[in-house]
Design an enzyme around this catalytic site. Structure first.
Site, PDB file in Angstrom:
ATOM      1  N   HIS A 137      -8.015  -2.590   9.325  1.00 36.49           N
ATOM      2  CA  HIS A 137      -7.620  -2.528   7.913  1.00 36.49           C
ATOM      3  C   HIS A 137      -6.422  -3.438   7.668  1.00 36.49           C
ATOM      4  O   HIS A 137      -5.556  -3.624   8.511  1.00 36.49           O
ATOM      5  CB  HIS A 137      -7.397  -1.094   7.406  1.00 36.49           C
ATOM      6  CG  HIS A 137      -6.213  -0.360   7.913  1.00 36.49           C
ATOM      7  ND1 HIS A 137      -6.229   0.990   8.199  1.00 36.49           N
ATOM      8  CD2 HIS A 137      -4.938  -0.745   8.166  1.00 36.49           C
ATOM      9  CE1 HIS A 137      -5.045   1.386   8.588  1.00 36.49           C
ATOM     10  NE2 HIS A 137      -4.233   0.354   8.587  1.00 36.49           N
ATOM     11  N   ASN A 172      -8.317  -0.253  13.091  1.00 37.58           N
ATOM     12  CA  ASN A 172      -9.730  -0.453  12.728  1.00 37.58           C
ATOM     13  C   ASN A 172      -9.905  -1.722  11.902  1.00 37.58           C
ATOM     14  O   ASN A 172     -10.923  -1.913  11.253  1.00 37.58           O
ATOM     15  CB  ASN A 172     -10.255   0.760  11.956  1.00 37.58           C
ATOM     16  CG  ASN A 172      -9.430   1.030  10.705  1.00 37.58           C
ATOM     17  OD1 ASN A 172      -8.495   0.288  10.401  1.00 37.58           O
ATOM     18  ND2 ASN A 172      -9.763   2.075   9.980  1.00 37.58           N
ATOM     19  N   GLU A 189      -9.655   0.142   4.123  1.00 39.85           N
ATOM     20  CA  GLU A 189     -10.383   0.728   5.237  1.00 39.85           C
ATOM     21  C   GLU A 189     -11.810   0.179   5.300  1.00 39.85           C
ATOM     22  O   GLU A 189     -12.412  -0.110   4.261  1.00 39.85           O
ATOM     23  CB  GLU A 189     -10.460   2.244   5.034  1.00 39.85           C
ATOM     24  CG  GLU A 189      -9.120   2.955   5.101  1.00 39.85           C
ATOM     25  CD  GLU A 189      -8.641   3.173   6.519  1.00 39.85           C
ATOM     26  OE1 GLU A 189      -8.418   2.175   7.230  1.00 39.85           O
ATOM     27  OE2 GLU A 189      -8.480   4.331   6.908  1.00 39.85           O
ATOM     28  N   ASP A 233       0.838  -1.201   0.000  1.00 47.05           N
ATOM     29  CA  ASP A 233       0.000   0.000   0.000  1.00 47.05           C
ATOM     30  C   ASP A 233       0.869   1.246   0.000  1.00 47.05           C
ATOM     31  O   ASP A 233       2.100   1.153   0.085  1.00 47.05           O
ATOM     32  CB  ASP A 233      -0.980  -0.006   1.198  1.00 47.05           C
ATOM     33  CG  ASP A 233      -0.282  -0.128   2.542  1.00 47.05           C
ATOM     34  OD1 ASP A 233       0.972  -0.036   2.592  1.00 47.05           O
ATOM     35  OD2 ASP A 233      -0.979  -0.314   3.551  1.00 47.05           O
TER      36      ASP A 233
HETATM   37  C1  GLP Z   1      -0.810   1.180   8.361  1.00 47.21           C
HETATM   38  C2  GLP Z   1      -0.566   0.529   6.999  1.00 47.21           C
HETATM   39  C3  GLP Z   1      -0.655  -0.963   7.068  1.00 47.21           C
HETATM   40  C4  GLP Z   1       0.001  -1.424   8.334  1.00 47.21           C
HETATM   41  C5  GLP Z   1      -0.887  -1.024   9.480  1.00 47.21           C
HETATM   42  C6  GLP Z   1      -0.330  -1.335  10.849  1.00 47.21           C
HETATM   43  O1  GLP Z   1      -1.764   2.170   8.255  1.00 47.21           O
HETATM   44  N1  GLP Z   1      -1.437   0.985   5.986  1.00 47.21           N
HETATM   45  O2  GLP Z   1      -0.082  -1.547   5.919  1.00 47.21           O
HETATM   46  O3  GLP Z   1       0.137  -2.818   8.306  1.00 47.21           O
HETATM   47  O4  GLP Z   1      -1.274   0.326   9.389  1.00 47.21           O
HETATM   48  O5  GLP Z   1       0.803  -0.555  11.116  1.00 47.21           O
HETATM   49  P1  GLP Z   1       1.756  -0.807  12.367  1.00 47.21           P
HETATM   50  O6  GLP Z   1       2.438  -2.099  12.105  1.00 47.21           O
HETATM   51  O7  GLP Z   1       2.721   0.346  12.373  1.00 47.21           O
HETATM   52  O8  GLP Z   1       0.896  -0.845  13.576  1.00 47.21           O
END
Ligand code: GLP
Length: 248
Positions: A138, A136, A143, A67
Site C-alpha cells: 500500500h 502489502n 490497500e 492518509d
Molecule cells: C502505514 C501508512 C503509510 C506508511 C506505511 C509504512 O500503514 N498508512 O502511509 O507509509 O504504512 O509505514 P512504516 O514506514 O512505518 O513502515
C-alpha cells in the site's frame, strides 16, 4: 525508477533529506504530500535540523497530509494528522493555512475527499510525494486491490495492515478499521515520487514493487510506470535481484 542503496537507516535519512532540500531549493513553493509511519521520521529530523540552522527555507512550502485513520480526533494519539503536526508542521514552522488536511474526524467523507482532490488539482498536482511502503504494497492507505486511478477515499484496512500497524499502537484492537487516503490517482500524478524503504521486513514487498508484475494487488508496483521515482532503501531492505542492478 532510480534505486539508491544506503548502508543503514541513518544514511538513508540523510540522503533522502538531501534530495528533498534540492527539490525545495529549486522550487520553494513546492506542493508536497508527506507520509507518516516510522520510515520517514529520520529524514524529517534531518530536515528539522537544516531548517533550524537556516539552511532550508520552508516559508512558501505547501504540505498535504497523505492518509489517516477514520473516526479518530486530532488529540487521539493514533491520529496521523497529530503525528504529522508533532514531527513536521510544528518543528518546521508550517502554519495551518499551508497545510491541507485529510480530516480523520470527518462525517461527510465524500465531501472532504473530493475537496482534497480538488485542492490538489487546483495547485496543478504534487511536486513531490514522500511515501513509505506498506508490507502489502500500500501507498498511503491505498490497500490492495487499488486501481491506478483510484481517487482520494475511505478504505477498509486489510488484515495484513491491521497486523502490521499494531506495532504503532500496542495491539491490533487499537488499530482503527477504516482509513482515509490520498488516492492513487493524485499520488501517481506527482511530478516526483520519493519512496523510502527500510528494514528486512520490507525486502519481499520491495522485490515485488521493483520486479513484480504491475498489478492492483500490489499498488506500489504502479511506480514502475511512473517517469520520476526515486527509491531510497537500506541494505537490509534490498532484495537480491536489486543488488545486481542497483544504481549506487
Ligand atoms: C502505514 C501508512 C503509510 C506508511 C506505511 C509504512 O500503514 N498508512 O502511509 O507509509 O504504512 O509505514 P512504516 O514506514 O512505518 O513502515
Amino acid at each position: 525508477m532510480h534505486l539508491y542503496v544506503a548502508n543503514d537507516y541513518q544514511e538513508l535519512s540523510r540522503r533522502a533529506a538531501q534530495l528533498f532540500i534540492e527539490a525545495v531549493s529549486r522550487k520553494p513553493d513546492s506542493a508536497v504530500v508527506l507520509a507518516t509511519g516510522d520510515t520517514p521520521m529520520g529524514m524529517y529530523r534531518v530536515l528539522t535540523e537544516h531548517i533550524r540552522a537556516g539552511k532550508l527555507d520552508t516559508s512558501q512550502l505547501l504540505l498535504f497530509q497523505l492518509d489517516g485513520y477514520l473516526g479518530v480526533s486530532l488529540d487521539d494519539p493514533r491520529s496521523l494528522e497529530g503525528w504529522l503536526v508533532r514531527s513536521v508542521l510544528k518543528p518546521w514552522g508550517i502554519p495551518s493555512d499551508r497545510f491541507v488536511r485529510l480530516p480523520e474526524d470527518a462525517t461527510d467523507t465524500d465531501l472532504v475527499c473530493s475537496q482534497y482532490d480538488e485542492a490538489v488539482r487546483r495547485i496543478g498536482g504534487f511536486d513531490l510525494a514522500v511515501l513509505g511502503l506498506g508490507p502489502n504494497g500500500h501507498l498511503g492507505f491505498n490497500e490492495p486491490p487499488a486501481a491506478a486511478d483510484a481517487p482520494t477515499r475511505v478504505v477498509s484496512l486489510t488484515p495484513e495492515s491491521l497486523k502490521s500497524n499494531a506495532r504503532y499502537w500496542g495491539s491490533q484492537e487499537q488499530v482503527p478499521r477504516r482509513s482515509i487516503t490520498a488516492g492513487m490517482d493524485v499520488l501517481l500524478q506527482a511530478r516526483h515520487i520519493l519512496l523510502l524503504v527500510s528494514g528486512e521486513r520490507k525486502r519481499e514487498i520491495l522485490r515485488k514493487t521493483l520486479f513484480g508484475p504491475v498489478t492492483e494487488q500490489v499498488p506500489s508496483s504502479f511506480l514502475q510506470l511512473h517517469p520520476n521515482v526515486t527509491i531510497f532503501a537500506d541494505r537490509a531492505a534490498l532484495p537480491d535481484e536489486a543488488a545486481l542492478s542497483r544504481s549506487s
